[in-house]
Design a protein around this motif. Structure first.
Motif, PDB file in Angstrom:
ATOM      1  N   LYS A   1      -6.718  -8.804  -4.236  1.00 52.07           N
ATOM      2  CA  LYS A   1      -6.708  -7.468  -4.848  1.00 52.07           C
ATOM      3  C   LYS A   1      -6.743  -6.397  -3.762  1.00 52.07           C
ATOM      4  O   LYS A   1      -6.025  -5.396  -3.845  1.00 52.07           O
ATOM      5  N   GLN A   2      -7.569  -6.634  -2.756  1.00 56.76           N
ATOM      6  CA  GLN A   2      -7.668  -5.685  -1.642  1.00 56.76           C
ATOM      7  C   GLN A   2      -6.326  -5.562  -0.928  1.00 56.76           C
ATOM      8  O   GLN A   2      -5.903  -4.463  -0.573  1.00 56.76           O
ATOM      9  N   LEU A   3      -5.642  -6.683  -0.734  1.00 61.13           N
ATOM     10  CA  LEU A   3      -4.325  -6.656  -0.094  1.00 61.13           C
ATOM     11  C   LEU A   3      -3.329  -5.886  -0.945  1.00 61.13           C
ATOM     12  O   LEU A   3      -2.565  -5.064  -0.441  1.00 61.13           O
ATOM     13  N   SER A   4      -3.349  -6.129  -2.233  1.00 61.07           N
ATOM     14  CA  SER A   4      -2.441  -5.443  -3.147  1.00 61.07           C
ATOM     15  C   SER A   4      -2.684  -3.937  -3.115  1.00 61.07           C
ATOM     16  O   SER A   4      -1.735  -3.142  -3.081  1.00 61.07           O
ATOM     17  N   GLU A   5      -3.949  -3.541  -3.122  1.00 55.31           N
ATOM     18  CA  GLU A   5      -4.284  -2.111  -3.081  1.00 55.31           C
ATOM     19  C   GLU A   5      -3.864  -1.481  -1.755  1.00 55.31           C
ATOM     20  O   GLU A   5      -3.414  -0.338  -1.728  1.00 55.31           O
ATOM     21  N   SER A   6      -3.996  -2.234  -0.677  1.00 51.72           N
ATOM     22  CA  SER A   6      -3.653  -1.674   0.634  1.00 51.72           C
ATOM     23  C   SER A   6      -2.143  -1.494   0.801  1.00 51.72           C
ATOM     24  O   SER A   6      -1.695  -0.749   1.671  1.00 51.72           O
ATOM     25  N   GLN A   7      -1.363  -2.183  -0.027  1.00 52.03           N
ATOM     26  CA  GLN A   7       0.090  -2.078   0.073  1.00 52.03           C
ATOM     27  C   GLN A   7       0.636  -0.867  -0.674  1.00 52.03           C
ATOM     28  O   GLN A   7       1.814  -0.546  -0.549  1.00 52.03           O
ATOM     29  N   LYS A   8      -0.225  -0.201  -1.438  1.00 52.09           N
ATOM     30  CA  LYS A   8       0.188   1.001  -2.146  1.00 52.09           C
ATOM     31  C   LYS A   8       0.043   2.194  -1.214  1.00 52.09           C
ATOM     32  O   LYS A   8      -0.843   2.245  -0.380  1.00 52.09           O
ATOM     33  N   GLY A   9       0.929   3.126  -1.334  1.00 48.54           N
ATOM     34  CA  GLY A   9       0.828   4.337  -0.533  1.00 48.54           C
ATOM     35  C   GLY A   9       1.596   4.225   0.775  1.00 48.54           C
ATOM     36  O   GLY A   9       2.439   3.349   0.970  1.00 48.54           O
ATOM     37  N   THR A  10       1.254   5.126   1.677  1.00 47.77           N
ATOM     38  CA  THR A  10       1.936   5.214   2.961  1.00 47.77           C
ATOM     39  C   THR A  10       1.540   4.068   3.872  1.00 47.77           C
ATOM     40  O   THR A  10       0.366   3.727   3.996  1.00 47.77           O
ATOM     41  N   GLN A  11       2.548   3.459   4.486  1.00 45.85           N
ATOM     42  CA  GLN A  11       2.305   2.356   5.403  1.00 45.85           C
ATOM     43  C   GLN A  11       2.215   2.903   6.830  1.00 45.85           C
ATOM     44  O   GLN A  11       3.195   3.348   7.404  1.00 45.85           O
ATOM     45  N   THR A  12       1.035   2.882   7.364  1.00 45.10           N
ATOM     46  CA  THR A  12       0.840   3.288   8.750  1.00 45.10           C
ATOM     47  C   THR A  12       0.552   2.041   9.577  1.00 45.10           C
ATOM     48  O   THR A  12       0.393   0.941   9.040  1.00 45.10           O
ATOM     49  N   GLU A  13       0.474   2.240  10.860  1.00 44.14           N
ATOM     50  CA  GLU A  13       0.163   1.115  11.744  1.00 44.14           C
ATOM     51  C   GLU A  13      -1.215   0.546  11.416  1.00 44.14           C
ATOM     52  O   GLU A  13      -1.418  -0.675  11.423  1.00 44.14           O
ATOM     53  N   ALA A  14      -2.138   1.432  11.090  1.00 44.87           N
ATOM     54  CA  ALA A  14      -3.495   0.999  10.761  1.00 44.87           C
ATOM     55  C   ALA A  14      -3.522   0.194   9.462  1.00 44.87           C
ATOM     56  O   ALA A  14      -4.209  -0.829   9.375  1.00 44.87           O
ATOM     57  N   THR A  15      -2.782   0.627   8.449  1.00 45.86           N
ATOM     58  CA  THR A  15      -2.778  -0.117   7.184  1.00 45.86           C
ATOM     59  C   THR A  15      -2.074  -1.461   7.343  1.00 45.86           C
ATOM     60  O   THR A  15      -2.472  -2.448   6.727  1.00 45.86           O
TER      61      THR A  15
END
Length: 110
Positions: free
Chosen positions: A35-49
């Motif tokens: 779930k955390q991975l799925s949430e992190s894939q939403k929004g702007t993709q930066t180097e940190a994300t």
């Protein structure tokens, strides 16, 4: 951020603990990490994300490996218990007595 696997109680399996309970706990951790991975894939993709996503993916892989180890250990214990409980006479390939073999040879040649 990603919690360390060891810090969340997912230690290496031991013989004195209930494997089913450990698997259930790991499956909960796995679902949370997915779930955390799925949430992190939403929004702007930066180097940190992207770095965070790689760490989460590694955590997911480690949890899956631990689950597989626990399942393999449980299957091995089950197989050992089954082989110990099986009577010797029912074991395939068990040696027969010499008289039973001799009788079958005579019967087939007659």
């Amino acid at each position: 951020m990603v919690a360390a696997i060891g810090a969340s109680g997912a230690a290496a399996p031991s013989a004195s603990t209930d494997g089913g309970a450990q698997i259930a706990a790991l499956q909960k951790q796995l679902a949370a990490a997915q779930k955390q991975l799925s949430e992190s894939q939403k929004g702007t993709q930066t180097e940190a994300t992207q770095k965070e996503q790689r760490l989460i993916a590694q955590t997911i892989a480690a949890i899956q490996a631990q689950i597989a180890l626990l399942q393999a250990a449980a299957a091995q214990r089950s197989a050992q218990q089954a082989s110990q409980a099986a009577p010797v006479a029912a074991t395939p390939g068990a040696p027969r007595s010499a008289s039973a073999t001799l009788g079958s040879i005579i019967d087939t040649q007659a």
